[in-house]
Motif scaffolding. Structure first.
Motif, PDB file in Angstrom:
ATOM      1  N   LEU A 344      33.449 -27.894   2.079  1.00 13.28           N
ATOM      2  CA  LEU A 344      33.190 -28.877   3.122  1.00 13.28           C
ATOM      3  C   LEU A 344      33.055 -30.227   2.437  1.00 13.28           C
ATOM      4  O   LEU A 344      32.533 -30.316   1.333  1.00 13.28           O
ATOM      5  CB  LEU A 344      31.895 -28.546   3.869  1.00 13.28           C
ATOM      6  N   LEU A 345      33.551 -31.270   3.108  1.00 14.63           N
ATOM      7  CA  LEU A 345      33.463 -32.612   2.542  1.00 14.63           C
ATOM      8  C   LEU A 345      32.649 -33.473   3.500  1.00 14.63           C
ATOM      9  O   LEU A 345      32.997 -33.583   4.674  1.00 14.63           O
ATOM     10  CB  LEU A 345      34.872 -33.181   2.332  1.00 14.63           C
ATOM     11  N   LYS A 346      31.530 -34.035   3.013  1.00 19.73           N
ATOM     12  CA  LYS A 346      30.738 -34.942   3.849  1.00 19.73           C
ATOM     13  C   LYS A 346      31.007 -36.371   3.423  1.00 19.73           C
ATOM     14  O   LYS A 346      30.765 -36.737   2.266  1.00 19.73           O
ATOM     15  CB  LYS A 346      29.240 -34.644   3.777  1.00 19.73           C
ATOM     16  N   GLY A 405      33.098 -45.244   0.342  1.00 22.84           N
ATOM     17  CA  GLY A 405      34.031 -44.752  -0.670  1.00 22.84           C
ATOM     18  C   GLY A 405      33.490 -43.540  -1.390  1.00 22.84           C
ATOM     19  O   GLY A 405      34.102 -43.072  -2.357  1.00 22.84           O
ATOM     20  N   SER A 406      32.347 -43.028  -0.948  1.00 26.44           N
ATOM     21  CA  SER A 406      31.739 -41.883  -1.627  1.00 26.44           C
ATOM     22  C   SER A 406      31.699 -40.682  -0.693  1.00 26.44           C
ATOM     23  O   SER A 406      31.742 -40.821   0.529  1.00 26.44           O
ATOM     24  CB  SER A 406      30.328 -42.236  -2.103  1.00 26.44           C
ATOM     25  N   PHE A 407      31.638 -39.494  -1.279  1.00 24.27           N
ATOM     26  CA  PHE A 407      31.515 -38.272  -0.484  1.00 24.27           C
ATOM     27  C   PHE A 407      30.857 -37.194  -1.338  1.00 24.27           C
ATOM     28  O   PHE A 407      30.731 -37.353  -2.562  1.00 24.27           O
ATOM     29  CB  PHE A 407      32.901 -37.799   0.009  1.00 24.27           C
ATOM     30  N   ILE A 408      30.425 -36.128  -0.681  1.00 26.88           N
ATOM     31  CA  ILE A 408      29.988 -34.954  -1.435  1.00 26.88           C
ATOM     32  C   ILE A 408      30.779 -33.738  -0.963  1.00 26.88           C
ATOM     33  O   ILE A 408      31.224 -33.673   0.191  1.00 26.88           O
ATOM     34  CB  ILE A 408      28.469 -34.680  -1.298  1.00 26.88           C
ATOM     35  N   LEU A 409      30.976 -32.792  -1.871  1.00 28.99           N
ATOM     36  CA  LEU A 409      31.572 -31.509  -1.513  1.00 28.99           C
ATOM     37  C   LEU A 409      30.450 -30.485  -1.420  1.00 28.99           C
ATOM     38  O   LEU A 409      29.528 -30.485  -2.236  1.00 28.99           O
ATOM     39  CB  LEU A 409      32.597 -31.050  -2.559  1.00 28.99           C
ATOM     40  N   LEU A 418      28.083 -29.326  -4.267  1.00 31.07           N
ATOM     41  CA  LEU A 418      28.909 -28.989  -5.418  1.00 31.07           C
ATOM     42  C   LEU A 418      29.254 -30.188  -6.275  1.00 31.07           C
ATOM     43  O   LEU A 418      29.167 -30.142  -7.501  1.00 31.07           O
ATOM     44  CB  LEU A 418      30.223 -28.345  -4.938  1.00 31.07           C
ATOM     45  N   THR A 419      29.669 -31.279  -5.614  1.00 30.77           N
ATOM     46  CA  THR A 419      30.380 -32.326  -6.327  1.00 30.77           C
ATOM     47  C   THR A 419      30.106 -33.679  -5.686  1.00 30.77           C
ATOM     48  O   THR A 419      30.022 -33.769  -4.466  1.00 30.77           O
ATOM     49  CB  THR A 419      31.902 -32.037  -6.262  1.00 30.77           C
ATOM     50  N   ALA A 420      29.969 -34.701  -6.520  1.00 29.17           N
ATOM     51  CA  ALA A 420      29.855 -36.075  -6.029  1.00 29.17           C
ATOM     52  C   ALA A 420      31.202 -36.754  -6.232  1.00 29.17           C
ATOM     53  O   ALA A 420      31.760 -36.681  -7.322  1.00 29.17           O
ATOM     54  CB  ALA A 420      28.776 -36.825  -6.809  1.00 29.17           C
ATOM     55  N   GLY A 421      31.719 -37.397  -5.186  1.00 34.53           N
ATOM     56  CA  GLY A 421      33.056 -37.964  -5.282  1.00 34.53           C
ATOM     57  C   GLY A 421      33.114 -39.455  -5.027  1.00 34.53           C
ATOM     58  O   GLY A 421      32.376 -39.983  -4.196  1.00 34.53           O
TER      59      GLY A 421
END
Lengths: 444, 312
Positions: A344-346, A405-409, A418-421
């Motif tokens: 999932l991408l927030k 411009g940022s998201f988390i998985l 899981l991941t900082a994007g």
């Protein structure tokens, strides 16, 4: 805290900052001194530290005990997680994200820096710029922390010699500017002796700049909104449906970037419908204009379909919507991130299904070299990732907007973050990594 | 705020900076709205203490002119200050809210919980609280905890996942990045939410003064019958104090926190207005908990241990 009531009552600004430093660079001492010398450590806290230090046979109070709050941290004598500390001077309030220095806790540094306006990077004056310093500078650049302070510590151990400081400051500043760090302020200090932390140093009359605290108090936290793309992720639709407010329909959210004003033509993404702003409520008070990071409620002229997850933008300045996102990510979970991973991408207030399509490269922070197609990212890895989302998202480049411009998985099975994007190009890929296996017929 | 807005409107040299209170308020409102958007059954822990009062005030502002889309939950230790219960009921009625009560006395009467020898009921709150959360299927529970209160709380997330036993595992916390809060949870689990995480005691008082929020009278100096135990002034009453050898006297005191009468101490004070209270706190060399909470002194990890079990 020796302020008068009127000073206490006056409204000051808030600075969020983070610290970064290796294990023996004196980070805890610096944090302890900032808290102690700004009189933010109160008697009962200090007594508790003295009591525990004495019970361990230490002669002097170990100020690191002020920040190591978990049992495991005290047992191991290390910091394993971000701690948030609060202190104030008459000029400003501070939220300090105190992040651990161990390399295996890169994710914690990313966590602390994600909300920071400034980061303090510590260097041991005897060692100069080392690998860990370069890693911290790279993270500050990657996270786009607006202000970087280089604190050259332990100046007392190099006889307070100006040339030592000047050489380190020059080497670091050149490296940081190359990475894209917008501003570096180098300060020679001794956290142990208190030189240039809160009080100016009598031992370094050759230094004419601010102390660490003076700089923290005066660094600008205002933003030039004229170059910002205005963005409002819709959090919640407010519809009282009461006799008093039968037709009220407000779109509530925190302005992520820029400013909005009444009468402005706006577009709703991803639907693309446009209308004008009829009114702005700032927590119950109508205003003509509102800006980042105010929480507001927007009223629109036309009754169009808008719900949580939509993004309001000025019609003349709308970002593209896309289902293919390229980003630099920091993997923060223990289980690895692999190609084909369904996640999932927030992004803002919207959470969508997504799939990791490719991991073109992994970055080595020490020398900024790229390892092509690593196959997976493990905890604390930083790399480039290509993601396909199930629905189109209006994304900005992280270099334009840290919020949109940022998201988390998120792991859809157990909810793990899981991941900082960070969307778009970064220093980590001066040239876009070509993906030969581009698959237009790819089916989600 | 009005002057800044005017400056922006005129296109002059506007600072675009929020005051620290505006920044904290905006962040807290964002957190309330995130929970309203992502959870099915949120509830606000409401004790009638200043932090929960500020939380309710922020929630009212976040959803105005609509009503607050959450109910309230009070863990009643049975040793509450009567003024605080009166305040609680008045506020609940004034805003048309729904109040759930989890009663420690009930558990003691049923023999599920046993009164401790020291008489303090604070640790006894955990079971009624967690069972109420499970019974009502609350999936988000707002607490007024602040990270400045205690060093275990300094490590607390804004969104803090609790397992089906309501336990906190500080080593398995989700990193919190930007303002992207992760509220995912499995059935039976819930998320504790702390909108005041980044506030300090002084921020809370300044905000109360700025917003003109009414508080229970015990926060202001008043004459009260108290006795000294472990260096704190405790209120004499039916809850079990004073014991033999403890002498009751009338003193001018006020409270910095509101909790169970058995472990919440009063401080000597002549502050009767908000401004006097703020002056007093700004000059104090003791933290709120150090000055007035007996239960946190039990061991170095007292708070961490109770939080692990499900306490706030």
């Amino acid at each position: 805290m020796s302020t008068t009531t009127s000073e206490v009552l006056s409204e000051t600004t808030l600075l969020r900052f983070a610290t970064a430093g290796s294990v023996d660079d004196g980070k805890s001492t610096l944090v302890g001194r900032l808290l102690h010398d700004s009189k933010s450590v109160l008697t009962d806290q200090l007594e508790a530290v003295e009591r525990v230090s004495a019970s361990r046979g230490q002669d002097t109070p170990d100020l690191a005990l002020l920040t190591d709050g978990l049992r495991a941290e005290r047992e191991q004598g290390i910091t394993i997680d971000v701690a948030y500390r609060y202190f104030a001077t008459p000029k400003r309030r501070f939220i300090l994200a105190d992040t651990p220095g161990h390399v295996q806790y890169t994710r914690n540094m990313v966590t602390g820096a994600s909300t920071a306006e400034l980061t303090v990077i510590l260097i041991d004056a005897r060692n100069g710029v080392v690998e860990q310093t370069r890693r911290h500078a790279a993270l500050a650049a990657l996270l786009r922390v607006p202000h970087v302070v280089l604190a050259v510590n332990k100046m007392d151990l190099v006889d307070y010699a100006e040339p030592v400081f000047a050489a380190i400051a020059e080497e670091f500043t050149a490296y940081a500017l190359e990475l894209g760090v917008p501003e570096v302020t180098a300060i020679p200090i001794s956290a142990l002796a208190g030189d240039n932390v809160v009080e100016p140093s009598a031992n370094m009359d050759w230094y004419g700049g601010p102390t660490v605290l003076e700089h923290l108090e005066t660094v600008p936290v205002t933003h030039d909104l004229s170059h910002c793309h205005a963005r409002l992720p819709v959090q919640y639709v407010i519809r009282p449906q009461t006799a008093e407010h039968p037709d009220y329909r407000g779109y509530a959210g925190q302005i992520a970037a820029g400013s909005f004003h009444v009468g402005e033509q706006i577009t709703v993404l991803p639907s693309g419908r446009s209308t004008r702003i009829a009114g702005i409520d700032l927590l119950g008070e109508p205003v003509d204009v509102a800006w980042t990071t105010q929480s507001v409620t927007i009223l629109l002229e036309d009754d169009i379909d808008i719900s949580r997850g939509d993004l309001l933008v000025p019609s003349k300045d709308a970002p593209p919507t896309t289902q293919d996102i390229e980003a630099t990510v920091c993997h923060v979970a223990d289980a690895p991130l692999t190609v084909g991973h369904r996640v999932l991408l927030k992004h803002g207030t919207r959470t969508v299904k997504a799939i990791v399509k490719d991991i073109p490269s992994r970055l080595t922070l020490d020398d900024l070299s790229l390892h092509p197609h690593p196959g997976q990212l493990v905890a604390n890895d930083i790399g480039r990732v290509k993601i396909r989302t199930a629905e189109p998202l209006p994304v900005d480049s992280y270099s334009d907007s840290r919020r949109t411009g940022s998201f988390i998985l998120i792991d859809p099975n157990d909810g793990t973050t899981l991941t900082a994007g960070m969307v778009g190009e970064s220093f980590a890929s001066p040239e876009p990594v070509k993906d030969a296996s581009e698959d237009d017929g790819w089916d989600f | 705020m009005t002057t800044t807005v005017a400056q922006v409107a005129e296109g002059t040299d506007a600072p675009y900076a929020l005051s620290h209170l505006d920044a904290l308020e905006s962040e807290a409102v964002h957190i309330f709205r995130e929970v309203a958007g992502e959870f099915e059954r949120p509830v606000i822990l409401f004790s009638g203490g200043k932090d929960s009062i500020v939380m309710l005030h922020l929630a009212l502002k976040a959803f105005a002119p609509a009503s607050v889309p959450f109910s309230l939950l009070h863990v009643d230790t049975g040793h509450n200050f009567p003024e605080v219960l009166e305040y609680r009921d008045r506020v609940v009625a004034a805003h048309g809210l729904r109040l759930h009560v989890a009663s420690v006395q009930d558990y003691i009467d049923r023999g599920v919980l046993k009164e401790r020898p020291d008489g303090t009921r604070n640790p006894l709150q955990t079971l009624p609280l967690t069972e109420k959360i499970q019974a009502e299927k609350f999936d988000a529970v707002f607490g007024g905890g602040r990270r400045d209160e205690e060093k275990a709380r300094a490590k607390e997330r804004v969104f803090s996942l609790r397992d089906e036993f309501s336990q906190w595992d500080p080593r398995r916390q989700r990193p919190e990045l930007w303002n992207l809060y992760n509220g995912r949870h499995a059935p039976g689990e819930h998320v504790r939410v702390f909108p005041l995480s980044n506030w300090t005691e002084l921020d809370v008082w300044q905000y109360i003064a700025r917003e003109g929020i009414e508080l229970p009278e015990i926060y202001f100096a008043h004459e009260r019958e108290v006795f000294s135990r472990s260096g704190m002034w405790l209120t004499a009453g039916e809850w079990g104090g004073p014991k033999d050898g403890e002498r009751v006297e009338k003193r001018l005191v006020r409270y910095r926190t509101v909790g169970d009468m058995s472990c919440t101490g009063a401080v000597d004070s002549d502050a009767v207005t908000l401004e006097q209270v703020i002056t007093e706190i700004a000059a104090s060399r003791l933290t709120e908990r150090g000055a007035t909470r007996a239960d946190d002194k039990m061991s170095e990890a007292a708070m961490e241990d109770r939080k692990r079990e499900g306490y706030f």
